[in-house]
Design a protein around this motif. Structure first.
Motif, PDB file in Angstrom:
ATOM      1  N   ALA A   1       0.834  -1.202   0.000  1.00 49.34           N
ATOM      2  CA  ALA A   1       0.000   0.000   0.000  1.00 49.34           C
ATOM      3  C   ALA A   1       0.871   1.254   0.000  1.00 49.34           C
ATOM      4  N   ILE A   2       0.376   2.288  -0.657  1.00 48.30           N
ATOM      5  CA  ILE A   2       1.002   3.599  -0.595  1.00 48.30           C
ATOM      6  C   ILE A   2       0.070   4.456   0.249  1.00 48.30           C
ATOM      7  N   TRP A   3       0.600   4.986   1.340  1.00 43.88           N
ATOM      8  CA  TRP A   3      -0.208   5.777   2.258  1.00 43.88           C
ATOM      9  C   TRP A   3       0.067   7.252   2.036  1.00 43.88           C
ATOM     10  N   TYR A   4      -1.019   8.029   1.951  1.00 49.29           N
ATOM     11  CA  TYR A   4      -0.933   9.470   1.762  1.00 49.29           C
ATOM     12  C   TYR A   4      -1.500  10.162   2.989  1.00 49.29           C
ATOM     13  N   GLU A   5      -0.735  11.113   3.514  1.00 50.22           N
ATOM     14  CA  GLU A   5      -1.233  11.943   4.608  1.00 50.22           C
ATOM     15  C   GLU A   5      -1.908  13.154   3.990  1.00 50.22           C
ATOM     16  N   CYS A   6      -3.182  13.327   4.304  1.00 48.52           N
ATOM     17  CA  CYS A   6      -3.969  14.440   3.776  1.00 48.52           C
ATOM     18  C   CYS A   6      -4.348  15.372   4.921  1.00 48.52           C
ATOM     19  N   LYS A   7      -3.946  16.614   4.821  1.00 47.05           N
ATOM     20  CA  LYS A   7      -4.319  17.597   5.848  1.00 47.05           C
ATOM     21  C   LYS A   7      -5.607  18.286   5.399  1.00 47.05           C
ATOM     22  N   VAL A   8      -6.577  18.269   6.310  1.00 44.76           N
ATOM     23  CA  VAL A   8      -7.898  18.806   6.008  1.00 44.76           C
ATOM     24  C   VAL A   8      -8.213  19.929   6.986  1.00 44.76           C
TER      25      VAL A   8
ATOM     26  N   SER B   1     -20.065  18.128   7.957  1.00 46.93           N
ATOM     27  CA  SER B   1     -21.283  18.609   7.311  1.00 46.93           C
ATOM     28  C   SER B   1     -21.056  19.933   6.574  1.00 46.93           C
ATOM     29  N   GLU B   2     -20.070  20.700   7.005  1.00 46.25           N
ATOM     30  CA  GLU B   2     -19.804  21.980   6.358  1.00 46.25           C
ATOM     31  C   GLU B   2     -18.691  21.847   5.334  1.00 46.25           C
ATOM     32  N   GLU B   3     -18.259  22.988   4.821  1.00 46.58           N
ATOM     33  CA  GLU B   3     -17.170  23.034   3.853  1.00 46.58           C
ATOM     34  C   GLU B   3     -15.856  22.633   4.499  1.00 46.58           C
ATOM     35  N   PHE B   4     -14.989  21.985   3.730  1.00 50.41           N
ATOM     36  CA  PHE B   4     -13.641  21.694   4.199  1.00 50.41           C
ATOM     37  C   PHE B   4     -12.686  21.871   3.032  1.00 50.41           C
ATOM     38  N   LYS B   5     -11.420  22.039   3.371  1.00 47.18           N
ATOM     39  CA  LYS B   5     -10.405  22.290   2.351  1.00 47.18           C
ATOM     40  C   LYS B   5      -9.226  21.350   2.597  1.00 47.18           C
ATOM     41  N   ILE B   6      -8.746  20.721   1.539  1.00 46.96           N
ATOM     42  CA  ILE B   6      -7.561  19.876   1.623  1.00 46.96           C
ATOM     43  C   ILE B   6      -6.365  20.799   1.413  1.00 46.96           C
ATOM     44  N   THR B   7      -5.541  20.934   2.465  1.00 49.35           N
ATOM     45  CA  THR B   7      -4.432  21.886   2.397  1.00 49.35           C
ATOM     46  C   THR B   7      -3.115  21.253   1.973  1.00 49.35           C
ATOM     47  N   ASN B   8      -2.991  19.924   2.129  1.00 51.99           N
ATOM     48  CA  ASN B   8      -1.730  19.280   1.772  1.00 51.99           C
ATOM     49  C   ASN B   8      -1.948  17.778   1.601  1.00 51.99           C
ATOM     50  N   ILE B   9      -1.237  17.186   0.658  1.00 45.86           N
ATOM     51  CA  ILE B   9      -1.219  15.734   0.479  1.00 45.86           C
ATOM     52  C   ILE B   9       0.236  15.342   0.260  1.00 45.86           C
ATOM     53  N   LYS B  10       0.701  14.369   1.061  1.00 45.97           N
ATOM     54  CA  LYS B  10       2.075  13.897   0.883  1.00 45.97           C
ATOM     55  C   LYS B  10       2.140  12.393   1.127  1.00 45.97           C
ATOM     56  N   VAL B  11       3.126  11.762   0.503  1.00 44.88           N
ATOM     57  CA  VAL B  11       3.331  10.325   0.672  1.00 44.88           C
ATOM     58  C   VAL B  11       3.973  10.084   2.032  1.00 44.88           C
ATOM     59  N   CYS B  12       3.478   9.071   2.731  1.00 46.25           N
ATOM     60  CA  CYS B  12       4.050   8.670   4.021  1.00 46.25           C
ATOM     61  C   CYS B  12       4.807   7.371   3.851  1.00 46.25           C
TER      62      CYS B  12
END
Length: 183
Positions: free
Chosen positions: A3-10, A51-62
């Motif tokens: 598996a390739i794991w991605y850390e996503c900051k929300v 339930s509200e709006e969210f924004k993905i601020t960063n995605i990186k490989v872990c």
């Protein structure tokens, strides 16, 4: 294939215990093939929770080799495991590091869970570091096949189980520990 794991900051507005809403940025982990799929998957997963709006601020490989959820645990810990091998040509000992994401309630339990995961390892290893991770949740990929559905249910059951705390009565006395017990 591993598996390739991605850390996503929300980033989103989170309801605090006091009742007020606070803007927070939290990391989540998803299993995906590419950055594009990671973005799609985190959007789907977070859409179910926020339930509200969210924004993905960063995605990186872990660089996690394995992810291990455990029952009755509520936090994630990063365990550094050094696999020890002997290089016969140079006559030196070599260490290859890998990182595990282990679910536990505290560092001691994370250490115990890491030892439990590594118990069937044929070679020598050491655990030089364990630290608490900021990861809020882990979303593994499952293809939808029947065997994968069973694995998904097991993973989610382990991950969602609540910690069980034993109530310990404090007598106010200090316990003496013999030197034999600490050796």
């Amino acid at each position: 294939m591993s598996a390739i794991w991605y850390e996503c900051k929300v980033k989103y507005r989170k309801l605090q215990e006091t009742g007020e809403q606070k803007l927070v940025t939290e990391p989540y982990l998803v299993d995906a093939i590419s950055y594009t799929e990671a973005e799609k998957r985190i959007n789907e997963e977070m859409g179910a929770y926020v339930s509200e709006e969210f924004k993905i601020t960063n995605i990186k490989v872990c660089n996690y080799a394995e992810i291990h959820p455990f029952e009755n645990a509520d936090r994630w810990f990063r365990s550094k495991v050094s696999l020890v091998s002997f290089d016969e040509e140079s006559g030196k000992e070599r260490k290859a590091n890998m990182y595990l994401l282990i679910q536990a309630n505290d560092v001691k339990e994370a250490y115990d869970n890491t030892v439990n995961v590594m118990k069937d390892t044929m070679g020598d290893y050491t655990i030089p570091a364990i630290s608490e991770s900021l990861i809020m949740d882990v979303f593994p990929y499952f293809s939808g096949e029947e065997s994968d559905l069973e694995a998904l249910e097991k993973f989610n059951t382990l991950k969602a189980s609540k910690p069980v705390y034993e109530e310990v009565e404090d007598s106010g006395e200090f316990l003496e520990i013999s030197e034999e017990a600490t050796a």
